[in-house]
Enzyme design. Structure first.
Site, short mmCIF file in Angstrom:
data_model
loop_
_atom_site.label_atom_id
_atom_site.label_comp_id
_atom_site.label_asym_id
_atom_site.label_seq_id
_atom_site.Cartn_x
_atom_site.Cartn_y
_atom_site.Cartn_z
N CYS A 175 0.87 -1.18 0.00
CA CYS A 175 0.00 0.00 0.00
C CYS A 175 0.91 1.23 0.00
O CYS A 175 1.64 1.46 0.96
CB CYS A 175 -0.91 -0.01 1.23
SG CYS A 175 -1.96 1.46 1.30
N CYS B 189 -5.05 6.22 -4.03
CA CYS B 189 -4.36 4.93 -3.96
C CYS B 189 -2.94 5.18 -4.45
O CYS B 189 -2.75 5.54 -5.62
CB CYS B 189 -5.09 3.89 -4.82
SG CYS B 189 -4.23 2.30 -4.89
N1 LIG Z 1 -6.40 -2.34 -2.08
C1 LIG Z 1 -5.03 -2.58 -2.41
C2 LIG Z 1 -4.08 -2.32 -1.29
C3 LIG Z 1 -4.07 -0.88 -0.83
C4 LIG Z 1 -3.50 0.10 -1.85
C5 LIG Z 1 -3.33 1.47 -1.23
N2 LIG Z 1 -4.49 2.19 -0.98
C6 LIG Z 1 -2.24 2.30 -1.86
O1 LIG Z 1 -2.14 3.48 -1.48
O2 LIG Z 1 -1.42 1.79 -2.61
C7 LIG Z 1 -4.84 -4.04 -2.86
O3 LIG Z 1 -5.61 -4.91 -2.45
O4 LIG Z 1 -3.91 -4.29 -3.62
#
Ligand SMILES: N[C@@H](CCC[C@H](N)C(=O)O)C(=O)O
Length: 298
Positions: free
Chosen positions: A89, A222
């Protein structure tokens, strides 16, 4: 959390460009956090609320991180809001480093953080922003077609440690409400699920995105997604740093702010943006251990 947990459990809340996280400090890895407990904590109505959870554990105390303990004292055991485990993340690791500074575990400067996607070096910048070296993107050849409200787009497959499908759209409104995951095919390309980014141009080396995150639905940012978007856009624009020998920087607007992404000629990707701790408190262990999870994060 196990049913034997009876003392209040410390937590903090933080975010990076409004990608928000419940932080659970647990140096000795003494707290069991099954998926249902994570989902309960991340529930925005019945819990604390968050797009994900950062379980802060000493690398030496976690079976998945022991091998990285010489390089990185702390392990980011990352969970999505639905309780599922993710490899990486990008915003989370920046908030994780901010927490380490807030708790006095590190001072300003560089800190190495162990993640399931390997050790990441994070720099706590003097201006309050946080920069992370994310490593290299992988660009598998196979892509998917993503469909929303009768419109379809080809999506580029980008792996930032975790999987992404990046679709270029004329308007971010075309991504629809993103309450549920947009259908994509062929499904076999992503056997473990995928994060889906929709990208619209804003100007030279400047794009905006929305994202449906695996395990969390639409989020306001993200970090790994913004990196995937920058790499996919650079390839679309014919700006591959490995070929030109020059770094390329993209400004990526997300709903919760702006991230700056630079890809270097050796493939290393750096991401800079804000990361803040907003609150801390304690969790009632009987609440966490009790009850059914009736709602998911929204
Ligand atoms: N939901 C993603 C993991 C989290 C990603 C995050 N919010 C970021 O900032 O990179 C997954 O399941 O790969």
């Amino acid at each position: 959390m196990t049913s034997t947990q009876t003392s209040p459990l410390a937590f903090l809340k933080g975010h990076g460009t409004e990608n928000d996280f419940v932080i659970v400090p647990d140096a000795d890895n003494a707290v069991d956090l099954p998926a249902a407990a994570v989902a309960r904590l991340c529930d925005r109505r019945a819990g604390i609320g968050g797009d994900g959870l950062l379980h802060v554990v000493r690398s030496a105390a976690h079976p998945e991180a022991r091998g990285m303990a010489d390089e990185a004292e702390w392990f980011m055991d990352y969970r999505n809001a639905d309780g599922s485990v993710a490899e990486m993340c990008g915003n989370g690791v920046r908030v994780f480093a901010r927490y380490l500074q807030y708790a006095g575990h590190v001072t300003a400067g560089e800190v190495a953080v162990a993640t399931r996607g390997g050790v990441k070096r994070v720099h706590l910048d003097k201006d309050g922003s946080v920069t992370v070296s994310m490593g290299r993107a992988l660009l598998p050849e196979d892509g998917v077609t993503v469909t929303v409200d009768g419109r379809s787009w080809p999506a580029r497959n980008v792996n930032m440690g975790n999987p992404h499908a990046v679709a270029f759209v004329e308007s971010l409104d075309h991504a629809g409400n993103l309450f549920t995951e947009p259908p994509y095919s062929p499904a076999e390309v992503y056997p473990d699920g995928v994060n889906i980014e929709f990208v619209a141009d804003r100007g030279p080396r400047h794009v905006a995105m929305r994202v449906h995150e695996r395990g969390a639905a639409e989020t306001r940012s993200c970090g790994t997604g913004a990196c995937a978007v920058a790499v996919a856009t650079a390839r679309r624009d014919g700006a591959d740093p490995a070929l030109t020998g020059n770094p390329v920087t993209y400004t990526v607007d997300v709903l919760g702010g702006t991230l700056i992404i630079t890809e270097h000629p050796d493939g290393e990707i750096e991401m800079t943006g804000p990361a803040v701790i907003v609150a801390e408190g304690t969790i009632d262990p009987s609440w966490l251990a009790d009850g059914e999870i009736e709602t998911v994060n929204d």
